[in-house]
Design an enzyme around this catalytic site. Sequence first.
Site, PDB file in Angstrom:
ATOM      1  N   ASP A 170     -16.358 -70.489  35.868  1.00 40.05           N
ATOM      2  CA  ASP A 170     -15.830 -70.641  34.515  1.00 40.05           C
ATOM      3  C   ASP A 170     -14.351 -71.024  34.564  1.00 40.05           C
ATOM      4  O   ASP A 170     -13.523 -70.296  35.117  1.00 40.05           O
ATOM      5  CB  ASP A 170     -16.004 -69.317  33.750  1.00 40.05           C
ATOM      6  CG  ASP A 170     -15.813 -69.462  32.256  1.00 40.05           C
ATOM      7  OD1 ASP A 170     -14.936 -70.222  31.837  1.00 40.05           O
ATOM      8  OD2 ASP A 170     -16.559 -68.797  31.516  1.00 40.05           O
ATOM      9  N   HIS A 201     -17.984 -72.937  32.117  1.00 39.99           N
ATOM     10  CA  HIS A 201     -17.926 -72.489  30.733  1.00 39.99           C
ATOM     11  C   HIS A 201     -18.718 -73.448  29.841  1.00 39.99           C
ATOM     12  O   HIS A 201     -18.628 -74.657  29.982  1.00 39.99           O
ATOM     13  CB  HIS A 201     -16.454 -72.477  30.296  1.00 39.99           C
ATOM     14  CG  HIS A 201     -16.180 -71.735  29.042  1.00 39.99           C
ATOM     15  ND1 HIS A 201     -16.049 -70.353  29.008  1.00 39.99           N
ATOM     16  CD2 HIS A 201     -16.004 -72.154  27.776  1.00 39.99           C
ATOM     17  CE1 HIS A 201     -15.796 -69.973  27.780  1.00 39.99           C
ATOM     18  NE2 HIS A 201     -15.769 -71.046  27.009  1.00 39.99           N
TER      19      HIS A 201
END
Length: 232
Positions: A170, A201
């Site tokens: 992420d 993400h």
Amino acid sequence: MPQIEIDTLKQEGRFPAYVAKPEGTPRAAIVVIQEIFGVNRGIRQKCDRLAADGYLAIAPDLFWRIEPGIELDPDVPEEMQRGLDLMGRFDQDQAISDIEATIRAARAHLPDSGKVGVVGYCLGGRLAYMTAARTDVDASVGYYAVGIDGLLGEAHAIANPLLLHIAGDDGFVDKEAQAKMHAGLDNHPRVTLHDYPGEDHGFATEIGNRRSPQAADKADARTRDFFATHLG
């Protein structure tokens, strides 16, 4: 576009919410919490999918105080930046109040025994965690939630089931933050964490370049099972 108006808890205003209704009596209700891009087409599709599974799905416009009705595309750099700018002006504590008002509105549309869950993405994932800690919501799910490592002091207040999906790569939640999440939550009796190695993400977005279909399908299947278990 089907919408309802929701009264704030303090009765100082009303805000709109997209609503998707199932055929027949809802099995439960789920509040869908937006990313920093507003209640856009992707969030509405999340609601529509939940309605197809038998849930009443409601996505409140949490940016209504600063940019009502905003819909942004994260694949457009200028719109991504606009979302980040809105995030900087956004009052998250006020948002929890609006989410709680939405939970109450959802319960009013259900039979007396009906339960309400929340599911959120990005900013919404963080807000789903906060909702689990600060309200009586029946079950919560957060996808690639940001900043949870700074909210671990609230974990003791989580009384109902919470599921968090963590993107392993992420760009907004680094490895150190992920390790802190595991250290603070792995032993919590009401919290379940799932990691998705190599995913970034936004991997479970409905549309756009960020979507990673295999990981999205895996996470969404876990979410469906979680809600079926805890909401009905």
